[in-house]
Write a protein that holds these residues in place. Sequence first.
Motif, short mmCIF file in Angstrom:
data_model
loop_
_atom_site.label_atom_id
_atom_site.label_comp_id
_atom_site.label_asym_id
_atom_site.label_seq_id
_atom_site.Cartn_x
_atom_site.Cartn_y
_atom_site.Cartn_z
N LEU A 50 -19.41 -59.78 -52.68
CA LEU A 50 -20.58 -58.90 -52.03
C LEU A 50 -19.95 -57.94 -50.96
CD1 LEU A 50 -23.59 -61.59 -51.38
CD2 LEU A 50 -23.42 -60.05 -53.28
N TYR A 51 -20.45 -56.76 -50.86
CA TYR A 51 -20.03 -56.08 -49.78
C TYR A 51 -21.45 -54.99 -49.45
CZ TYR A 51 -18.01 -52.29 -47.14
OH TYR A 51 -17.39 -51.32 -46.31
N SER A 52 -21.50 -54.79 -48.02
CA SER A 52 -22.50 -53.88 -47.42
C SER A 52 -21.70 -53.79 -45.94
CB SER A 52 -23.74 -54.61 -47.39
OG SER A 52 -24.55 -53.64 -46.71
N SER A 53 -21.44 -52.24 -45.97
CA SER A 53 -21.02 -51.77 -44.80
C SER A 53 -21.86 -51.95 -43.51
CB SER A 53 -20.63 -50.24 -44.56
OG SER A 53 -21.62 -49.54 -45.09
N ALA A 54 -23.23 -52.14 -43.77
CA ALA A 54 -24.03 -52.35 -42.73
C ALA A 54 -24.33 -53.79 -42.24
CB ALA A 54 -25.34 -51.91 -43.31
N GLY A 55 -23.58 -54.63 -43.06
CA GLY A 55 -23.77 -56.07 -42.77
C GLY A 55 -24.51 -56.78 -43.87
N ILE A 56 -24.06 -57.97 -43.86
CA ILE A 56 -24.80 -58.82 -45.04
C ILE A 56 -25.80 -59.95 -44.11
CG2 ILE A 56 -24.65 -60.77 -46.66
CD1 ILE A 56 -21.79 -59.51 -47.48
N ASP A 57 -26.92 -59.94 -44.27
CA ASP A 57 -27.96 -60.88 -43.72
C ASP A 57 -27.56 -62.21 -43.74
OD1 ASP A 57 -30.78 -61.29 -42.76
OD2 ASP A 57 -30.68 -62.72 -44.53
N GLY A 58 -27.84 -63.03 -42.76
CA GLY A 58 -27.20 -64.37 -42.39
C GLY A 58 -27.57 -65.40 -43.54
N SER A 59 -28.84 -65.10 -44.11
CA SER A 59 -29.41 -66.01 -45.03
C SER A 59 -28.87 -65.85 -46.27
CB SER A 59 -30.85 -66.12 -45.14
OG SER A 59 -31.37 -64.88 -45.62
N VAL A 60 -28.48 -64.54 -46.74
CA VAL A 60 -27.80 -64.29 -47.82
C VAL A 60 -26.20 -64.85 -48.05
CG1 VAL A 60 -26.96 -62.28 -49.41
CG2 VAL A 60 -29.26 -62.17 -48.52
N ALA A 61 -25.71 -64.35 -46.71
CA ALA A 61 -24.25 -64.84 -46.65
C ALA A 61 -24.08 -66.59 -46.90
CB ALA A 61 -23.80 -64.42 -45.24
N ARG A 62 -25.33 -67.30 -46.10
CA ARG A 62 -24.93 -68.62 -46.27
C ARG A 62 -25.25 -69.12 -47.89
NH1 ARG A 62 -26.39 -71.82 -41.81
NH2 ARG A 62 -26.26 -73.48 -43.11
N TRP A 63 -26.29 -68.26 -48.76
CA TRP A 63 -26.53 -68.48 -50.14
C TRP A 63 -25.31 -68.16 -50.84
CZ3 TRP A 63 -30.43 -71.33 -51.82
CH2 TRP A 63 -30.83 -71.22 -53.20
N PHE A 64 -24.63 -67.26 -50.56
CA PHE A 64 -23.49 -66.85 -51.30
C PHE A 64 -22.35 -67.74 -50.91
CE2 PHE A 64 -19.33 -65.05 -52.14
CZ PHE A 64 -19.51 -64.23 -53.27
N SER A 65 -22.22 -68.30 -49.80
CA SER A 65 -20.97 -69.35 -49.47
C SER A 65 -21.43 -70.54 -50.13
CB SER A 65 -20.70 -69.36 -47.87
OG SER A 65 -22.01 -70.04 -47.34
N GLU A 66 -22.40 -70.97 -50.49
CA GLU A 66 -22.88 -72.08 -50.88
C GLU A 66 -22.88 -72.21 -52.37
OE1 GLU A 66 -26.56 -73.07 -49.07
OE2 GLU A 66 -25.62 -73.37 -46.92
N GLY A 67 -22.50 -71.09 -53.01
CA GLY A 67 -22.28 -70.83 -54.29
C GLY A 67 -23.46 -70.72 -55.40
#
Length: 364
Positions: A50-67
């Motif tokens: 995932l990539y967004s130059s403006a930043g990735i929302d924390g909940s989305v980042a957590r969701w991705f990191s948990e697979g």
Amino acid sequence: MTQKVFIIGATGKVGREVVKQIVENRDGDPSIHTNPTVIVGLASRRSGALYSSAGIDGSVARWFSEGNMKGKRFSNVRELLRRVRDETVFLDLTAGRQEMLDFHKEVIYHTEHSIVTANKFPLTICDFETFNKLTNSYQRYGFSCSVMAGAGTIHFLRNCPDLNDGVTKIEGCLSGTLTYINSHLENGETFSNIVREARGKYTEPHPADDLDGGDVARKTLILARTASLDVKEADMRVTPFIPHSYLTERNVERFLDRLDSGLDQHLAHRVEVNYRVGKAMRYVGSVSIDGGRPTIRVGMRSVQMEGDLGSLKGTANKVTIWTKMYPEGWTLGPVAGAGNDITARNIRDNLLDLIRGRKARTGR
């Protein structure tokens, strides 16, 4: 200044913890930090990126990191780097070897981006010239977490050349996992049960990858190179924690079953023999300069039970460095040498070192 971070290996144990800590501690909140750290990218081998130059929302980042979600797959490193245009710090939290060394070289040699790494392989499979090129810039390449989960050893050694403080010897326990095993053996526990207990909590996914001594060897090599010593893996003498014949089994369950067949009794006897003479067994990495040529040894050693290394308990690490200005030795530790939370905390600490013009935190 906002620090943009792209985490590679985001779904691994350390990667998940780094994402969790950045989000929960509000590292990206400008009302708290004058120099906020914002996650702009996440990647893993199994989940894409995932990539967004403006930043990735924390909940989305957590969701991705948990697979729990998939991202775009990039065909190669250059395609990924073409996408990331703003100045970014890449976190290497993988166990990648040649492909990650190639990535580090591409980032440092051909872009304005930076790297913070806990991955030891790129720094040990390369030659000494490449090691120096990668680590030359303090503000673009952070590798403190490649040794002792990010304690201050790398910082100390990195400054020695500029202080004209030549290193003559390095010695220490550099694996929290192996200290854990040795100290629990001294409590009368059986080796096979200790390894089963430590599996996944402290050990690598396959415990043989700790017990073969390779992890300590790589850490020792990084320390030697950071001390400006031109050494390579072939220069090292490495004796594994247990015999090679046990380490060849790559099926984890069969490997664990084999540990019962002789090792429990053998290691218990060894602990008892040392105890009778006031000694303890510790797995030690050492570098010494004899006649101008460094000697690197990694293996089990009998040490004084009440001494610097023999007194270590739990997952503690400790290292002593002898230099021209510290002829009696500079010692760091005991410090925690294992645990995803400690490593993730110190990854975030290393990120702070790369913020140009960093200013103090403004609130709580």
